[in-house]
Design a protein around this motif. Structure first.
Motif, PDB file in Angstrom:
ATOM      1  N   GLY A   1      37.930 -15.170  77.703  1.00  0.00           N
ATOM      2  CA  GLY A   1      38.718 -14.297  78.516  1.00  0.00           C
ATOM      3  C   GLY A   1      39.381 -15.016  79.754  1.00  0.00           C
ATOM      4  O   GLY A   1      39.386 -16.194  79.855  1.00  0.00           O
ATOM      5  N   GLY A   2      40.376 -14.292  80.430  1.00  0.00           N
ATOM      6  CA  GLY A   2      40.844 -14.964  81.328  1.00  0.00           C
ATOM      7  C   GLY A   2      42.121 -13.916  81.822  1.00  0.00           C
ATOM      8  O   GLY A   2      42.213 -12.763  81.700  1.00  0.00           O
ATOM      9  N   LEU A   3      43.102 -14.449  82.688  1.00  0.00           N
ATOM     10  CA  LEU A   3      44.420 -13.771  83.304  1.00  0.00           C
ATOM     11  C   LEU A   3      45.506 -14.006  82.442  1.00  0.00           C
ATOM     12  O   LEU A   3      45.628 -15.140  82.181  1.00  0.00           O
ATOM     13  CB  LEU A   3      44.366 -14.247  84.838  1.00  0.00           C
ATOM     14  N   VAL A   4      46.038 -12.884  82.059  1.00  0.00           N
ATOM     15  CA  VAL A   4      47.401 -13.103  81.351  1.00  0.00           C
ATOM     16  C   VAL A   4      48.133 -12.005  81.760  1.00  0.00           C
ATOM     17  O   VAL A   4      48.020 -10.862  81.965  1.00  0.00           O
ATOM     18  CB  VAL A   4      47.026 -12.981  79.946  1.00  0.00           C
ATOM     19  N   GLN A   5      49.679 -12.270  81.723  1.00  0.00           N
ATOM     20  CA  GLN A   5      50.775 -11.200  82.011  1.00  0.00           C
ATOM     21  C   GLN A   5      50.704 -10.164  80.818  1.00  0.00           C
ATOM     22  O   GLN A   5      50.568 -10.635  79.730  1.00  0.00           O
ATOM     23  CB  GLN A   5      52.060 -11.883  82.348  1.00  0.00           C
TER      24      GLN A   5
ATOM     25  N   THR B   1      42.809  -4.343  80.498  1.00  0.00           N
ATOM     26  CA  THR B   1      41.773  -4.886  81.433  1.00  0.00           C
ATOM     27  C   THR B   1      40.422  -4.301  81.309  1.00  0.00           C
ATOM     28  O   THR B   1      40.338  -3.257  81.710  1.00  0.00           O
ATOM     29  CB  THR B   1      42.342  -4.873  82.804  1.00  0.00           C
ATOM     30  N   ALA B   2      39.563  -5.396  81.035  1.00  0.00           N
ATOM     31  CA  ALA B   2      38.120  -4.910  81.131  1.00  0.00           C
ATOM     32  C   ALA B   2      37.328  -6.070  80.836  1.00  0.00           C
ATOM     33  O   ALA B   2      37.673  -7.077  80.468  1.00  0.00           O
ATOM     34  CB  ALA B   2      38.115  -3.712  79.992  1.00  0.00           C
TER      35      ALA B   2
ATOM     36  N   VAL C   1      38.649 -10.019  80.863  1.00  0.00           N
ATOM     37  CA  VAL C   1      40.093  -9.857  80.489  1.00  0.00           C
ATOM     38  C   VAL C   1      41.050  -9.216  81.484  1.00  0.00           C
ATOM     39  O   VAL C   1      40.795  -8.140  81.650  1.00  0.00           O
ATOM     40  CB  VAL C   1      40.352  -9.538  79.037  1.00  0.00           C
ATOM     41  N   THR C   2      42.024  -9.771  82.183  1.00  0.00           N
ATOM     42  CA  THR C   2      42.641  -9.029  83.241  1.00  0.00           C
ATOM     43  C   THR C   2      44.166  -9.391  82.819  1.00  0.00           C
ATOM     44  O   THR C   2      44.512 -10.364  82.564  1.00  0.00           O
ATOM     45  CB  THR C   2      42.489  -9.581  84.531  1.00  0.00           C
TER      46      THR C   2
ATOM     47  N   LEU D   1      45.560 -13.226  73.995  1.00  0.00           N
ATOM     48  CA  LEU D   1      44.580 -14.188  74.259  1.00  0.00           C
ATOM     49  C   LEU D   1      43.639 -13.918  72.948  1.00  0.00           C
ATOM     50  O   LEU D   1      43.852 -13.036  72.132  1.00  0.00           O
ATOM     51  CB  LEU D   1      43.584 -13.497  75.366  1.00  0.00           C
ATOM     52  N   ARG D   2      42.712 -14.833  72.655  1.00  0.00           N
ATOM     53  CA  ARG D   2      41.621 -14.913  71.621  1.00  0.00           C
ATOM     54  C   ARG D   2      40.513 -15.058  72.126  1.00  0.00           C
ATOM     55  O   ARG D   2      39.967 -16.249  72.762  1.00  0.00           O
ATOM     56  CB  ARG D   2      42.106 -15.993  70.662  1.00  0.00           C
ATOM     57  N   LEU D   3      39.662 -14.050  72.038  1.00  0.00           N
ATOM     58  CA  LEU D   3      38.334 -14.094  72.232  1.00  0.00           C
ATOM     59  C   LEU D   3      37.368 -14.633  71.385  1.00  0.00           C
ATOM     60  O   LEU D   3      37.743 -14.249  70.023  1.00  0.00           O
ATOM     61  CB  LEU D   3      37.784 -12.799  72.730  1.00  0.00           C
ATOM     62  N   SER D   4      36.366 -15.297  71.657  1.00  0.00           N
ATOM     63  CA  SER D   4      35.531 -15.688  70.639  1.00  0.00           C
ATOM     64  C   SER D   4      34.102 -15.431  70.621  1.00  0.00           C
ATOM     65  O   SER D   4      33.674 -15.110  72.067  1.00  0.00           O
ATOM     66  CB  SER D   4      35.536 -17.559  70.682  1.00  0.00           C
ATOM     67  N   CYS D   5      33.391 -15.244  69.696  1.00  0.00           N
ATOM     68  CA  CYS D   5      31.922 -14.833  69.920  1.00  0.00           C
ATOM     69  C   CYS D   5      31.208 -15.648  68.984  1.00  0.00           C
ATOM     70  O   CYS D   5      31.017 -15.511  67.780  1.00  0.00           O
ATOM     71  CB  CYS D   5      31.923 -13.413  69.402  1.00  0.00           C
TER      72      CYS D   5
END
Length: 125
Positions: free
Chosen positions: A9-13, A91-92, A121-122, A18-22
């Protein structure tokens, strides 16, 4: 029986990716479905995407179809959520979850007994 840890997660325009991993550990020798959920402040937790134990079946919320892709690499005990064309409404806090099943994929949070801690994630405009 399954421990899950999200990352990525992070900040993106807006319009970015983004790629989330679990990462899963514990009783991973037993098949399990994996899902991604998200919750924004003041909102109910909502289903985002789900994938069967083999990766052969996937499901998406209408709001993310065509933009998000769920996948998994069972050899690495890791699931992924690739998020493209991100919007501010994405965003969440995103959480991954799991439930044991050879074929079924739950679409409701109550069906998942195992959860990660969540990752923010923003998406800025």
């Amino acid at each position: 029986q399954v421990q899950l840890v999200e990352s990525g997660g992070g900040l993106v325009q807006a319009g970015g990716s983004l790629r989330l991993s679990c990462a899963a550990s514990g009783r991973t020798y037993t098949t399990f479905a994996m899902g991604w959920f998200r919750q924004a402040p003041g909102k109910e937790r909502e289903f985002v995407a789900g994938i069967s134990s083999s990766g052969g079946r996937t499901y998406y919320a209408d709001s993310v179809k065509g933009r998000f892709t769920i996948s998994r690499d069972n050899a690495k005990n890791t699931g992924y959520l690739q998020m493209n064309s991100l919007k501010p409404e994405d965003t969440a806090v995103y959480s991954c979850a799991a439930h044991y099943s050879a074929l079924r994929v739950g679409l409701q949070s109550g069906e998942y007994p195992y959860w990660g801690q969540g990752t923010q994630v923003t998406v800025s405009s």
